[in-house]
Motif scaffolding. Structure first.
Motif, mmCIF file in Angstrom:
data_model
loop_
_atom_site.group_PDB
_atom_site.id
_atom_site.type_symbol
_atom_site.label_atom_id
_atom_site.label_comp_id
_atom_site.label_asym_id
_atom_site.label_seq_id
_atom_site.Cartn_x
_atom_site.Cartn_y
_atom_site.Cartn_z
ATOM 1 N N GLU A 135 0.846 -1.187 0.000
ATOM 2 C CA GLU A 135 0.000 0.000 0.000
ATOM 3 C C GLU A 135 0.885 1.240 0.000
ATOM 4 O O GLU A 135 2.055 1.184 0.372
ATOM 5 C CB GLU A 135 -0.919 0.029 1.226
ATOM 6 C CG GLU A 135 -1.958 -1.070 1.264
ATOM 7 C CD GLU A 135 -2.938 -0.888 2.411
ATOM 8 O OE1 GLU A 135 -2.959 0.212 3.010
ATOM 9 O OE2 GLU A 135 -3.686 -1.835 2.708
ATOM 10 N N ARG A 165 -2.568 5.215 5.508
ATOM 11 C CA ARG A 165 -2.265 4.400 4.336
ATOM 12 C C ARG A 165 -3.560 4.142 3.584
ATOM 13 O O ARG A 165 -4.634 4.589 4.011
ATOM 14 C CB ARG A 165 -1.605 3.080 4.758
ATOM 15 C CG ARG A 165 -2.485 2.200 5.616
ATOM 16 C CD ARG A 165 -1.722 1.040 6.194
ATOM 17 N NE ARG A 165 -2.609 0.072 6.823
ATOM 18 C CZ ARG A 165 -2.220 -0.861 7.680
ATOM 19 N NH1 ARG A 165 -0.946 -0.908 8.023
ATOM 20 N NH2 ARG A 165 -3.074 -1.710 8.193
ATOM 21 N N ASP A 166 -3.473 3.422 2.470
ATOM 22 C CA ASP A 166 -4.645 3.248 1.623
ATOM 23 C C ASP A 166 -5.832 2.646 2.364
ATOM 24 O O ASP A 166 -6.984 3.024 2.130
ATOM 25 C CB ASP A 166 -4.298 2.359 0.417
ATOM 26 C CG ASP A 166 -3.316 3.030 -0.531
ATOM 27 O OD1 ASP A 166 -3.215 4.270 -0.485
ATOM 28 O OD2 ASP A 166 -2.647 2.322 -1.303
ATOM 29 N N SER A 167 -5.574 1.697 3.275
ATOM 30 C CA SER A 167 -6.658 0.984 3.955
ATOM 31 C C SER A 167 -7.053 1.605 5.284
ATOM 32 O O SER A 167 -7.951 1.100 5.957
ATOM 33 C CB SER A 167 -6.249 -0.478 4.180
ATOM 34 O OG SER A 167 -5.093 -0.558 4.989
#
Length: 340
Positions: free
Chosen positions: A195, A227-229
């Protein structure tokens, strides 16, 4: 009766580091160096199921896979950093090469830092650069990891200023930011994935000292790490601390410290699924790091007494701590079926 499970990890390594520094006149210093590490890790996991609840204490068991594997690699680096002195400026460009034998690539990381002392009381500083980091050796396993994982890289920058007034009162402020790429993410019970993310922060501090009798300090940190998540595991948007010390007499000193910080995020258990084979419930996890622990607070008190003799001295002290029960959560504990 719970099924038996075992996770063993044995590591051996050897490393070296050497540095060289040489001056060229009065305005240029050249620094260079080499370092390397030869590493071997033996992994032995024996389990009949995935232990998701042990993701932190025993991450290999959380995967639920049998494993008997030996991994070896060499990581190394070389760097060159000239330091240039021009008036009140110190400018330090540099470059670093990173090597990982398992990844099979070399990273090139240029960097630059600078500092200027405008006066004895005022200093300005900053830095910018690229940084690379190898994944943990376990994550490059072709059984429980991904042998194609690359270096994680980041581009970082910071600016700061320090100011002192009358050599007693000091202030400091710094802002920083990071842009992150190819971060290795280990979700509970899953293979590692990649990510991107970012992080930023603002740090403020102040200190006051009155001879050797009184000292106090304040610090405040604001920031975000995403982060992306979702948030990083150590994302902490707010933290504050206060420290003071008072030397009442040459023999007695009183001190106090207070700390407050936002709770860290964690991945919650949202349900329990009954496993008839093992006659037990297994956790079903929610979104990664979607819930936070309660805020943390702590107060420290200290009383110190000094006995000075002819050739030596003896120091005795008493300390007390107070942490409100609602602000001292280490990790959540669930019922047997994860219903509460």
């Amino acid at each position: 009766v719970l099924p038996e499970a075992r996770q063993d990890r044995a590591e051996s390594y050897g490393w070296f580091r050497t540095e060289l520094s040489k001056w060229f006149g009065d305005n240029l210093e050249l620094n260079s160096g080499l370092q390397g590490k030869l590493q071997s890790v033996v992994l032995d996991v024996n389990t009949q199921r995935a232990w998701g609840e042990l993701a932190v204490a025993a991450p290999l068991l959380s995967r639920g896979e049998e494993l008997d594997e030996t991994l070896g690699r060499f990581t190394g680096g070389a760097w060159l950093e000239p330091r240039i002195f021009l008036g009140g400026w110190r400018i330090q460009p540099g470059v670093r090469l990173q090597l990982d034998s398992l990844i099979g690539s070399v990273e090139f990381d240029p960097r630059l830092s600078f500092r200027n002392e405008f006066s004895d009381d005022l200093r300005f500083r900053g830095a910018i650069g690229r940084y690379s980091q190898s994944p943990r050796i376990e994550l490059l396993s072709d059984i429980i990891g991904d042998e194609t994982l690359p270096f994680s890289t980041s581009y970082q920058g910071s600016l700061g200023v320090d100011y002192a007034y009358a050599s007693r009162l000091e202030f400091e402020a710094e802002v920083w930011g990071k842009q992150l790429y190819d971060l290795v993410v280990e979700n509970i019970g899953e293979s590692p994935t990649l990510e991107d993310g970012y992080a930023w922060g603002v740090e403020l501090g102040a200190r006051y000292r009155l001879r050797e009798k009184f000292f106090t300090a304040l610090s405040l940190t604001l920031g975000q790490s995403m982060r992306d998540s979702g948030p990083f595991a150590y994302d902490q948007p707010f933290a504050f601390s206060f420290l003071t010390s008072w030397k009442v007499t040459p023999r007695w000193t009183l001190g106090m410290r207070y700390r407050y910080a936002e709770g860290l995020p964690y991945t919650p258990v949202v349900d329990g699924v009954y496993n008839a084979n093992d006659d037990m419930y297994e956790p079903e996890f929610g979104d990664t790091n979607s819930v936070r622990m309660p805020a943390y607070q702590k107060i420290d008190l200290r009383v110190e007494r000094v006995w000075k003799l002819r050739r030596w001295s003896l120091v005795g002290y008493i300390e007390g701590w107070f942490v409100p029960p609602s602000n001292n959560t280490l990790y959540p504990v669930y019922s047997y079926d994860y219903s509460e």
